[in-house]
Design a protein around this motif. Structure first.
Motif, mmCIF file in Angstrom:
data_model
loop_
_atom_site.group_PDB
_atom_site.id
_atom_site.type_symbol
_atom_site.label_atom_id
_atom_site.label_comp_id
_atom_site.label_asym_id
_atom_site.label_seq_id
_atom_site.Cartn_x
_atom_site.Cartn_y
_atom_site.Cartn_z
ATOM 1 N N UNK A 14 38.220 36.443 -5.315
ATOM 2 C CA UNK A 14 38.700 36.393 -6.697
ATOM 3 C C UNK A 14 38.465 34.988 -7.219
ATOM 4 N N UNK A 15 37.841 34.895 -8.378
ATOM 5 C CA UNK A 15 37.404 33.605 -8.909
ATOM 6 C C UNK A 15 37.904 33.454 -10.344
ATOM 7 N N UNK A 16 38.481 32.300 -10.631
ATOM 8 C CA UNK A 16 39.081 32.080 -11.949
ATOM 9 C C UNK A 16 38.723 30.705 -12.473
ATOM 10 N N UNK A 62 40.146 29.938 -6.717
ATOM 11 C CA UNK A 62 39.670 31.122 -6.017
ATOM 12 C C UNK A 62 40.661 31.541 -4.945
ATOM 13 N N UNK A 63 40.506 32.802 -4.503
ATOM 14 C CA UNK A 63 41.536 33.392 -3.670
ATOM 15 C C UNK A 63 40.914 34.406 -2.711
ATOM 16 N N UNK A 64 41.464 34.445 -1.498
ATOM 17 C CA UNK A 64 41.117 35.490 -0.541
ATOM 18 C C UNK A 64 42.015 36.700 -0.826
ATOM 19 N N UNK A 76 45.643 37.329 -12.212
ATOM 20 C CA UNK A 76 45.572 35.946 -12.678
ATOM 21 C C UNK A 76 46.970 35.369 -12.825
ATOM 22 N N UNK A 77 47.100 34.084 -12.601
ATOM 23 C CA UNK A 77 48.411 33.437 -12.670
ATOM 24 C C UNK A 77 48.696 32.965 -14.093
ATOM 25 N N UNK A 78 49.952 33.093 -14.504
ATOM 26 C CA UNK A 78 50.429 32.490 -15.741
ATOM 27 C C UNK A 78 51.335 31.332 -15.352
ATOM 28 N N UNK A 79 51.010 30.146 -15.858
ATOM 29 C CA UNK A 79 51.757 28.944 -15.494
ATOM 30 C C UNK A 79 52.787 28.580 -16.553
ATOM 31 N N UNK A 137 39.113 32.689 -17.539
ATOM 32 C CA UNK A 137 38.206 33.727 -17.061
ATOM 33 C C UNK A 137 38.620 34.158 -15.660
ATOM 34 N N UNK A 138 38.443 35.451 -15.383
ATOM 35 C CA UNK A 138 38.798 36.018 -14.081
ATOM 36 C C UNK A 138 37.650 36.924 -13.659
ATOM 37 N N UNK A 139 37.124 36.687 -12.463
ATOM 38 C CA UNK A 139 36.010 37.497 -11.962
ATOM 39 C C UNK A 139 36.309 37.934 -10.544
ATOM 40 N N UNK A 140 36.035 39.197 -10.272
ATOM 41 C CA UNK A 140 36.168 39.677 -8.901
ATOM 42 C C UNK A 140 34.774 39.778 -8.293
ATOM 43 N N UNK A 141 34.589 39.156 -7.144
ATOM 44 C CA UNK A 141 33.330 39.168 -6.395
ATOM 45 C C UNK A 141 32.210 38.551 -7.233
#
Lengths: 111, 112
Positions: A32-34, A91-93, B100-103, A48-52
Motif C-alpha cells: 500500500x503506497x500513499x 507505505x505499508x505491508x 488511508x490515515x487521517x491525521x 493519493x492512495x495506491x494499492x500495488x
C-alpha cells in the motif's frame, strides 16, 4: 539502508512547472503506497492512495508505483503557490503493520 | 467539524513532569495511532489500537503509555518527561489496517 528513502530537498520551482517527487524503498513486502501533503504546523493530509503497482490520477496529481524497481513517484502538473508544502511518501505491508514514512520533500512553488 | 482532534495543541512543561495528550476521532474508524515527528520532520509510529486492542507497540520507552477507552478515543500519557521527548505528537485514525490515515493537527510538546 533505511526502509524508505526520500530526498528532503528543498525543491523550488516556478508556478506552472511540473513537479516530480520520488521515493525508493527496500522492503518488497510493501503493498500500500500513499502520498501525504503537510503544510507548516499542520497534520499530514492524504493526497493519493495506491494499492500495488500502477498509476493513479486525481486532478493535477498523478501517483505511480513501480514495484519491480521499488520506486514510487508523485507528479504535480501546473504547480501553484498553494502546493508549497512538505510531501511525504508512505507505505505499508499487509496486516497489523505500521505506515512507514519517508522523511518528506519540502517544495516551494514561486509565483 | 474536526475529524481527528487532539488536545492540547501546545504543551510546555518541565523535565520530570507527567502529562497527557488526548485524541478523539468522529470518522467511525476502527484503528487509531500515535506518531512522533522529530525536529527533522521524520514521522515514526509509536502505538496503534484496533477496536481498543493494542496491535502495534514500537520500541518506545515505557514512560509512554497509551490508553484507548473506546474506538473513538486514544490518549497518550507520558511520565517523567525528558528533554528528548520534545517533538510534535500526531494522532491518526484509519478504517481497517489498510485504509488511508487521517491525521490530527498535532500536539507540540516542549520539555524545558
Amino acid at each position: 539502508q533505511k526502509e524508505v528513502e526520500q530526498d528532503p530537498g528543498p525543491l523550488s520551482v516556478p508556478e506552472g512547472a511540473i513537479v516530480s517527487l520520488n521515493c525508493t524503498y527496500s522492503n518488497s513486502a510493501f503493498q500500500y503506497f500513499m502520498w501525504y501533503r503537510q503544510y507548516s504546523r499542520k497534520g499530514p493530509e492524504l493526497l493519493m492512495y495506491t494499492y500495488s503497482s500502477g498509476n493513479k490520477e486525481d486532478g493535477r496529481f498523478t501517483a505511480q508505483v513501480d514495484k519491480s524497481s521499488k520506486y514510487i513517484s508523485l507528479f504535480i502538473r501546473d504547480s501553484q503557490p498553494s502546493d508549497s508544502a512538505t510531501y511525504l511518501c508512505a507505505m505499508k505491508r499487509p496486516g497489523n503493520t505500521p505506515l512507514v514514512f519517508g522523511k518528506g520533500t519540502r517544495l516551494s512553488v514561486i509565483a | 467539524d474536526t475529524a481527528v482532534s487532539q488536545t492540547p495543541k501546545y504543551l510546555v512543561t518541565q523535565m520530570g513532569n507527567d502529562k497527557s495528550i488526548k485524541c478523539e476521532q468522529n470518522l467511525g474508524h476502527d484503528t487509531m495511532y500515535w506518531y512522533k515527528q522529530d525536529s527533522k520532520k521524520f514521522l515514526k509510529i509509536m502505538f496503534s489500537y484496533n477496536n481498543k486492542e493494542l496491535i502495534i507497540n514500537e520500541t518506545v520507552p515505557n514512560r509512554f503509555s497509551p490508553k484507548s477507552p473506546d474506538k473513538a478515543h486514544l490518549n497518550l500519557h507520558i511520565n517523567s518527561l525528558e528533554l528528548g521527548d520534545s517533538a510534535v505528537y500526531f494522532c491518526a485514525s484509519s478504517q481497517s489496517r489498510t485504509g488511508g490515515y487521517t491525521f490530527g493537527s498535532g500536539t507540540r510538546l516542549t520539555v524545558v
